[in-house]
Design an enzyme around this catalytic site. Structure first.
Site, PDB file in Angstrom:
ATOM      1  CB  CYS A  34      -8.739  -0.823   6.320  1.00  0.00           C
ATOM      2  SG  CYS A  34      -8.798  -0.415   4.607  1.00  0.00           S
ATOM      3  CG  ASP A  36      -5.614   0.413   2.576  1.00  0.00           C
ATOM      4  OD1 ASP A  36      -5.221  -0.562   1.912  1.00  0.00           O
ATOM      5  OD2 ASP A  36      -6.653   1.034   2.317  1.00  0.00           O
ATOM      6  CB  CYS A  59      -6.866  -1.156  -2.299  1.00  0.00           C
ATOM      7  SG  CYS A  59      -7.301   0.487  -1.681  1.00  0.00           S
ATOM      8  CB  CYS A 103      -7.313   5.495  -0.029  1.00  0.00           C
ATOM      9  SG  CYS A 103      -7.880   3.790  -0.026  1.00  0.00           S
TER      10      CYS A 103
END
Length: 148
Positions: A34, A36, A59, A103
């Site tokens: 991803c 993150d 993000c 997230c």
């Protein structure tokens, strides 16, 4: 994708950003697929999270959930912080698009990793207190925020 006002606010004006020089608990979680990565810094005194900050590469939703999660645990006891769920973070932000919910899982896992680090530094096995912290596989379960 539509974001709530709270998500936009915590993304454009994140709270508690940066390293905490006197941190005695640091937790980092991320997902290579991803992209993150979230790092949480805590200063814990007498079982209370006196100060907390974060550095997140990811993000807007990852930054917003990091910011909100730190706000929700600042000044709380370790036990209260361990009870913080990703669902509570999402609710505090007035929701997230389904593809971004992972997230909030990253935020929850980073907090647990920092608390596990705190206990490890004290010479205490964190597993009975914090539980097992798996590498973030939220992207695999819920889709990746960068695959929009």
């Amino acid at each position: 994708m539509i974001y709530s006002e709270k998500v936009l606010d915590h993304f454009t004006n994140p709270r508690n950003v940066g390293e905490l020089p006197d941190a005695n608990a640091i937790g980092e979680m991320g997902n290579a697929k991803c992209g993150d990565i979230m790092k949480i810094y805590m200063k814990i005194e007498n079982n209370i999270i006196e100060n907390v900050s974060f550095k997140t590469f990811g993000c807007g939703a990852a930054i917003a959930t990091s910011s909100m999660a730190t706000e929700l645990i600042k000044g709380k006891s370790i036990e209260e912080a361990l009870q913080l769920t990703n669902k509570a973070v999402v609710e505090a932000l007035d929701g997230l698009p389904p593809v971004k919910v992972h997230c909030s899982v990253l935020a929850e896992q980073s907090i647990k990793a920092a608390i596990a680090d705190y206990y490890t530094r004290l010479g205490i096995d964190p597993t009975p207190i914090v539980g097992v912290i798996d590498e973030c596989d939220a992207c695999h379960d819920h889709g990746c925020c960068h695959e929009e």
